[in-house]
Design an enzyme around this catalytic site. Structure first.
Site, short mmCIF file in Angstrom:
data_model
loop_
_atom_site.label_atom_id
_atom_site.label_comp_id
_atom_site.label_asym_id
_atom_site.label_seq_id
_atom_site.Cartn_x
_atom_site.Cartn_y
_atom_site.Cartn_z
N GLU A 116 0.77 -1.35 0.06
CA GLU A 116 0.02 -0.15 0.20
C GLU A 116 0.79 1.37 0.06
O GLU A 116 2.14 1.09 0.14
CB GLU A 116 -0.80 -0.18 1.29
N HIS A 244 -8.91 9.13 2.51
CA HIS A 244 -8.71 8.09 1.62
C HIS A 244 -8.76 8.22 0.06
O HIS A 244 -9.83 8.89 -0.28
CB HIS A 244 -9.38 6.71 2.02
N ARG A 290 -0.69 8.53 1.21
CA ARG A 290 -2.02 9.09 1.11
C ARG A 290 -2.43 10.73 1.25
O ARG A 290 -3.15 10.84 0.11
CB ARG A 290 -3.13 8.43 2.11
N HIS A 350 -11.58 9.31 6.19
CA HIS A 350 -11.14 8.07 6.52
C HIS A 350 -10.81 7.64 7.85
O HIS A 350 -11.15 6.50 8.18
CB HIS A 350 -10.09 7.45 5.24
N ARG A 385 -0.99 8.80 8.74
CA ARG A 385 -0.75 7.31 9.04
C ARG A 385 -0.18 6.70 7.74
O ARG A 385 -0.90 6.61 6.89
CB ARG A 385 -2.12 6.84 9.74
#
Ligand code: SIN
Length: 536
Positions: A116, A244, A290, A350, A385
């Site tokens: 990811e 997100h 992200r 998110h 994060r």
């Protein structure tokens, strides 16, 4: 079963953090009860698709995982906390395997590791694209066998603390503030109940419902943060709301998460002309952290005027339906076949990287109050994060925190305080539901428009004024009306939204997930933003 009037530990929330914690404390022989406001499996955990990050392969090591986490966190992670948490990953993964979680594996029997954004290695363990649900199911089975009491449809209203009851004239030994119990709204009996306990764990998850568009389920109303704030605690770094990058865009607004693992397997974000555009923004392109990807999409949408971009899933070199059955089905249900056509996507709120400041043993500044999972802010995530680090944080800290809670319960002195009953307003539930839903619509729209991916001081101040007005209205409504669930949730949403805005106004720089046009650069020194309690 009805709740007893007293427990050694009361847990609010039934996601991975609450269930793991309960299992450990119950195994040590203490009376534990979990209270959850909807059905027991309705938690953020249940919707986690991507997986749980940990170092489990020969080509990976702890230093790399630490480095990736610090890089994503943009200078604000606590490096000691990061290392402490990540190093326990493999042991806690083994605990989950022992509970029966069956992580996806490759044909040769090795564990299948996904990738990811922000990860330099493949290290995301997953159960296809329903990892959270698989973990949740295993934990629910384990706590049932362990005899943990679990009560559904109980909403935690507020903590009962020594300071609060002294103000009401009740005598409490000592001078310190500490937890004495909780008020719950029983959604079946429609009454407020009082439960005594020396220790409470808030494991209530996030606050995605403060925004118009979110990947979070309807339960994510920031309850734990609001409860802690009303009990006099500060909140930390709440401005860092992670958007997100890829949720399914539907005209109806029911956003649905398209896991980042899809990009990890080769999907690319493309513009209206079919051109991949992430390379322009970051060397890691579609697998950049992200914050970078969400901002890039936002910029592309503003540049072209289109209400979404596309995720090219067609040119992927995998059997999409087999690897991502849940995403596949949800896209098909909305009329798009990802193996044949690109998926329309937009960012949505998110994950809350800030929360209640918490030590590595889950303790907070209030004696007897613990927090674990998304509601807590430990220093692991910093300003952004790293994907799939949160399920790991929950299991690692539940393991550590449960030991601390057992020690606390063991060492406490018995004290029998007569807890005051909850005082309801005089009026009956009003027929003015329309006021409440109007206020909530306004709140969510305000947060989306003014406290979103790109911010400015003017927009934040505008949001603050509106939210304060909403808070005043809801408070009048709340205290003059018999409580019920929608009202209690609305009170918490408005409280947390105001805390987020206050935190964002205090951060005079752009860092990680907080990007403001008025301060586009990093400040010299990374600092945490603390916001004082809000009596809402
Ligand atoms: C995802 O699957 O993309 C979400 C996982 C996460 O937020 O960690």
């Amino acid at each position: 079963m009805k709740p007893e009037s007293e427990y050694d530990l009361v847990i609010v929330g039934s996601g991975i953090a609450g269930l793991s914690f309960a299992l450990n404390v119950a195994k040590a022989g203490y009376r534990v009860a979990i209270f959850t406001k909807k059905d027991k499996a309705e938690s953020n955990t249940n919707y986690a698709q991507g997986g749980i990050a940990a170092v489990t392969s020969a080509g990976d090591d702890l230093d790399k995982h630490v480095e990736d986490t610090l890089e994503a966190g943009d200078g604000l992670c606590d490096p000691k906390v990061v290392r402490e948490i990540l190093k326990e990953g493999p042991d806690r993964i083994q605990d989950l395997v022992n509970l029966g979680v069956s992580f996806s594996s490759l044909d040769d029997g090795r564990i299948s590791l996904g990738k990811e954004g922000g990860h330099s290695k493949r290290r995301v363990l997953h159960v296809k694209d329903v990892t959270g649900k698989a973990i949740e199911d295993a934990l629910l089975e384990a706590i049932a066998k362990q005899g943990v009491h679990l009560f559904e449809h109980y909403f935690a209203i507020d903590l009962i603390t020594a300071k609060k009851v002294r103000k009401l004239g009740v005598e409490v030994e000592g001078e310190d503030d500490r937890v004495l119990g909780l008020y719950f709204y029983d959604g079946v009996d429609k009454q407020v109940k009082t439960i005594a306990t020396p220790a409470v764990l808030l494991a209530t998850g996030g606050a995605g419902q403060t925004y118009l568009y979110t990947t979070n389920p309807s339960i994510a109303t920031g309850d734990g943060i609001a409860i802690a704030s009303r009990a006099g605690l500060e909140s930390m770094n709440l401005e860092f709301i992670q958007f997100h990058p890829t949720t399914f865009h539907s005209q109806k607004g029911d956003r649905f998460l398209i896991t980042e693992a899809v990009r990890g397997e080769g999907a690319k974000l493309i513009d209206g002309e079919g051109r991949a555009f992430l390379k322009k923004y970051h060397p890691l392109a579609d697998l950049a952290p992200r914050d970078v990807v969400a901002r890039a999409i936002d910029r592309e949408m503003k540049r072209t005027g289109a209400p979404f971009v596309h995720l090219d899933t067609v040119s992927m070199d995998i059997d999409f339906a087999d690897r991502f059955p849940n995403v596949y089905k949800n896209c098909l249900d909305r009329g798009v076949d990802p193996s044949k056509e690109p998926v329309p996507v937009v960012p949505a709120a998110h994950y809350s990287c800030g929360g209640i400041p918490t030590q590595l043993d889950c303790s907070t500044k209030l004696k007897g109050l613990y927090a674990c999972g998304e509601v807590a802010c430990t220093g692991l995530h910093g300003a952004n994060r790293l994907a799939s680090n949160s399920l790991l944080e929950a299991v690692v800290l539940a393991h550590r925190g449960s030991k601390a809670v057992c020690t606390f319960i063991e060492g406490r002195k018995e004290n029998s305080v007569e807890l005051p009953e909850w005082i309801d307003g005089d009026a009956q539930v009003s027929d003015e539901r329309v006021v409440l839903s109007h206020n909530l619509d306004e709140l969510k729209r305000t947060m989306w428009d003014y406290v979103g991916i790109v911010r400015s001081t003017k927009r934040l101040e505008r949001a603050q004024t509106r939210i304060r007005n909403l808070r005043r209205e809801i408070n009048e409504y709340h205290w003059n009306t018999k409580v019920d669930l929608p009202l209690l949730e609305a009170r918490n949403l408005i409280c947390v939204a105001e805390l987020i805005v206050r935190s964002a106004l205090q951060r005079k720089e752009s860092r990680g997930l907080h990007y403001t046009l008025d301060y586009p650069d990093l400040a010299q020194k990374p600092e945490n933003v603390m916001v004082g309690p809000l009596i809402c």
